[in-house]
Design a protein around this motif. Structure first.
Motif, PDB file in Angstrom:
ATOM      1  N   TRP A   1      11.209   5.960   2.411  1.00 16.28           N
ATOM      2  CA  TRP A   1      11.359   6.985   3.643  1.00 16.28           C
ATOM      3  C   TRP A   1      11.577   6.284   4.957  1.00 16.28           C
ATOM      4  O   TRP A   1      11.928   6.525   5.793  1.00 16.28           O
ATOM      5  CB  TRP A   1      10.137   8.213   3.514  1.00 16.28           C
ATOM      6  CG  TRP A   1      10.321   8.873   2.347  1.00 16.28           C
ATOM      7  CD1 TRP A   1       9.462   8.720   1.359  1.00 16.28           C
ATOM      8  CD2 TRP A   1      11.060  10.104   2.159  1.00 16.28           C
ATOM      9  NE1 TRP A   1       9.965   9.939   0.567  1.00 16.28           N
ATOM     10  CE2 TRP A   1      10.973  10.720   0.949  1.00 16.28           C
ATOM     11  CE3 TRP A   1      12.302  10.618   2.798  1.00 16.28           C
ATOM     12  CZ2 TRP A   1      11.474  11.875   0.573  1.00 16.28           C
ATOM     13  CZ3 TRP A   1      13.101  11.546   2.412  1.00 16.28           C
ATOM     14  CH2 TRP A   1      12.534  12.223   1.247  1.00 16.28           C
TER      15      TRP A   1
ATOM     16  N   GLY B   1       0.731  -1.386   0.014  1.00 15.69           N
ATOM     17  CA  GLY B   1      -0.041  -0.022  -0.080  1.00 15.69           C
ATOM     18  C   GLY B   1       0.833   1.326   0.028  1.00 15.69           C
ATOM     19  O   GLY B   1       0.505   2.277  -0.270  1.00 15.69           O
ATOM     20  N   ILE B   2       1.997   1.169   0.324  1.00 12.60           N
ATOM     21  CA  ILE B   2       2.972   2.417   0.413  1.00 12.60           C
ATOM     22  C   ILE B   2       4.118   2.093  -0.457  1.00 12.60           C
ATOM     23  O   ILE B   2       5.314   2.630  -0.170  1.00 12.60           O
ATOM     24  CB  ILE B   2       3.506   2.899   1.915  1.00 12.60           C
ATOM     25  CG1 ILE B   2       4.115   1.673   2.446  1.00 12.60           C
ATOM     26  CG2 ILE B   2       2.172   3.155   2.724  1.00 12.60           C
ATOM     27  CD1 ILE B   2       4.625   2.114   3.988  1.00 12.60           C
ATOM     28  N   HIS B   3       4.290   1.443  -1.492  1.00  9.74           N
ATOM     29  CA  HIS B   3       5.331   1.151  -2.340  1.00  9.74           C
ATOM     30  C   HIS B   3       6.029   2.195  -3.083  1.00  9.74           C
ATOM     31  O   HIS B   3       7.303   2.443  -3.064  1.00  9.74           O
ATOM     32  CB  HIS B   3       4.986   0.100  -3.384  1.00  9.74           C
ATOM     33  CG  HIS B   3       4.476  -0.979  -2.971  1.00  9.74           C
ATOM     34  ND1 HIS B   3       3.827  -2.010  -4.023  1.00  9.74           N
ATOM     35  CD2 HIS B   3       4.963  -1.903  -1.902  1.00  9.74           C
ATOM     36  CE1 HIS B   3       3.458  -2.788  -3.139  1.00  9.74           C
ATOM     37  NE2 HIS B   3       4.252  -3.161  -2.022  1.00  9.74           N
ATOM     38  N   THR B   4       5.184   3.554  -3.297  1.00  7.80           N
ATOM     39  CA  THR B   4       5.944   4.469  -3.954  1.00  7.80           C
ATOM     40  C   THR B   4       6.715   5.247  -2.928  1.00  7.80           C
ATOM     41  O   THR B   4       7.629   6.195  -3.313  1.00  7.80           O
ATOM     42  CB  THR B   4       4.604   5.544  -4.477  1.00  7.80           C
ATOM     43  OG1 THR B   4       3.821   5.739  -3.455  1.00  7.80           O
ATOM     44  CG2 THR B   4       3.855   4.743  -5.465  1.00  7.80           C
ATOM     45  N   TRP B   5       6.469   5.359  -1.742  1.00  8.13           N
ATOM     46  CA  TRP B   5       7.185   6.098  -0.495  1.00  8.13           C
ATOM     47  C   TRP B   5       7.806   5.337   0.514  1.00  8.13           C
ATOM     48  O   TRP B   5       8.176   5.853   1.380  1.00  8.13           O
ATOM     49  CB  TRP B   5       6.512   7.467  -0.146  1.00  8.13           C
ATOM     50  CG  TRP B   5       5.241   7.161   0.600  1.00  8.13           C
ATOM     51  CD1 TRP B   5       3.889   6.866  -0.003  1.00  8.13           C
ATOM     52  CD2 TRP B   5       5.029   6.620   1.982  1.00  8.13           C
ATOM     53  NE1 TRP B   5       3.102   6.436   1.026  1.00  8.13           N
ATOM     54  CE2 TRP B   5       3.471   6.473   2.163  1.00  8.13           C
ATOM     55  CE3 TRP B   5       5.656   6.813   2.932  1.00  8.13           C
ATOM     56  CZ2 TRP B   5       3.028   5.907   3.379  1.00  8.13           C
ATOM     57  CZ3 TRP B   5       5.157   6.575   4.367  1.00  8.13           C
ATOM     58  CH2 TRP B   5       3.886   6.002   4.590  1.00  8.13           C
ATOM     59  N   GLN B   6       7.738   4.002   0.248  1.00  2.11           N
ATOM     60  CA  GLN B   6       8.317   3.208   1.586  1.00  2.11           C
ATOM     61  C   GLN B   6       9.799   3.524   1.446  1.00  2.11           C
ATOM     62  O   GLN B   6      10.418   3.162   2.708  1.00  2.11           O
ATOM     63  CB  GLN B   6       7.946   1.886   1.079  1.00  2.11           C
ATOM     64  CG  GLN B   6       8.782   1.155  -0.091  1.00  2.11           C
ATOM     65  CD  GLN B   6       8.599  -0.385  -0.334  1.00  2.11           C
ATOM     66  OE1 GLN B   6       7.971  -0.858   0.486  1.00  2.11           O
ATOM     67  NE2 GLN B   6       8.811  -0.825  -1.339  1.00  2.11           N
TER      68      GLN B   6
ATOM     69  N   LEU C   1      -0.978  -3.502   5.554  1.00  2.00           N
ATOM     70  CA  LEU C   1       0.254  -3.047   6.005  1.00  2.00           C
ATOM     71  C   LEU C   1       0.424  -3.027   7.403  1.00  2.00           C
ATOM     72  O   LEU C   1       1.679  -3.281   7.805  1.00  2.00           O
ATOM     73  CB  LEU C   1       0.175  -1.337   5.835  1.00  2.00           C
ATOM     74  CG  LEU C   1       1.358  -0.520   6.276  1.00  2.00           C
ATOM     75  CD1 LEU C   1       2.761  -0.789   5.533  1.00  2.00           C
ATOM     76  CD2 LEU C   1       1.052   1.081   6.058  1.00  2.00           C
TER      77      LEU C   1
END
Length: 318
Positions: free
Chosen positions: A32, A25-30, A276
């Motif tokens: 960080w 669910g957060i692949h684009t900003w994981q 997640l």
């Protein structure tokens, strides 16, 4: 009727590697998350190495309780090192591929280290029970031989009992999906991709949890119930407080360790709606205790604090 050769090849197809996608669910900003996780890992290694140095250098800490703490430090570093380099490689370099043998090996080591940590908590609880409830017999019971035998028994128990986990997972047939919505090779996460029946994997996972973790937790609960019963019979409030103070740090770590395991088990059932949460909890459970354990002991234990001051060349009196 004869089966077409093409159909046979398809049925026998086996994926050659898994793809660890990271945090669902957060692949684009994981990516960080890599900084706090890297700092936690560095803290875990530094703190546990310091604990081992302190115990080794301070003659006053050459006692069974601190020996078990040293073993716990080694287990914590092993657990964190089993998962963190791969997780950081995923977040920093998108190195998501992992071969099947590597994945099953990681699965085994994680189960083994988690079970070993639980076993060491049992040894520490028994040590505190004998020290508080049978103080006169403590030197005769908790000898160096006892400590070594208890540690070896826990190591053998956990290393042997967890072997079927990767073995059963390796026997499944992975013929289509190879993307795992996780940062590590968890048993249920991997076997959920299999094309055949994985009931035996789920059953053994449940059996392992009840026999190892369940029995460990029961022994710990029994030990501290007997400790509390013994302490409440003391006439001196100061003596009771001193007796309980030696168990405080241990209880804090035990409560955190088993509470997170229970929460992970509960949230796993809600993984379809909140995927997640169990993944993040699973990762944090494998990296926070290694960083937390030495700090809690150092803060709550005067002898360890004094040893830390000496190692860091800080002449501070307590």
């Amino acid at each position: 009727m004869f089966q077409h050769p093409g159909d046979s090849n398809i049925s026998k197809f086996q994926v050659s590697e898994f793809i660890l996608m990271g945090f669902p669910g957060i692949h684009t900003w994981q990516h960080w998350l890599s900084l706090p996780l890297a700092l936690l890992y560095l803290l875990a290694l530094t703190a546990n190495i310091l604990i081992l140095i302190i115990i080794n250098q301070e003659a006053t800490l050459h006692q069974p309780m601190y020996f078990f703490l040293g073993v716990l430090a080694v287990v914590d570093m092993g657990l964190a090192t089993t998962i963190m380099p791969k997780i950081l490689a995923i977040l920093w370099f998108s190195a998501k591929a992992i071969s099947l043998p590597e994945c099953f090996a990681q699965m085994y080591v994680i189960h083994c280290f988690v079970a070993m940590e639980s076993g060491i908590f049992v040894c520490m609880a028994i040590d505190r029970y004998i020290a508080i409830c049978k103080p006169l017999r403590y030197p005769a019971i908790v000898t160096d031989s006892f400590v070594v035998k208890a540690t070896v028994f826990m190591a053998l128990r956990n290393s042997l009992a967890t072997i079927p986990v990767p073995v059963l997972a390796a026997q499944r047939h992975y013929c289509s999906q190879n993307q795992i919505e996780h940062c590590l090779c968890s048993n249920l996460g991997v076997t959920s991709l299999s094309c055949d029946d994985r009931t035996i994997n789920s059953v053994y996972q449940l059996l392992l949890a009840w026999t190892l973790m369940g029995s460990d937790l029961a022994l710990i609960f029994l030990s501290y119930a007997l400790i509390l019963h013994s302490v409440l019979k003391l006439n001196s409030a100061e003596a009771a407080s001193k007796a309980l103070s030696t168990c405080t740090s241990h209880l804090i770590l035990i409560l955190f360790f088993y509470t997170v395991i229970v929460v992970i088990s509960i949230t796993h059932n809600a993984a379809m709606t909140l995927p997640l949460v169990p993944v993040l909890l699973n990762v944090l459970h494998n990296v926070i205790p290694p960083a937390l354990n030495p700090m809690v002991y150092a803060l709550k234990n005067r002898e360890l604090r004094q040893g830390l001051y000496k190692v860091l060349k800080m002449d501070k009196e307590n």
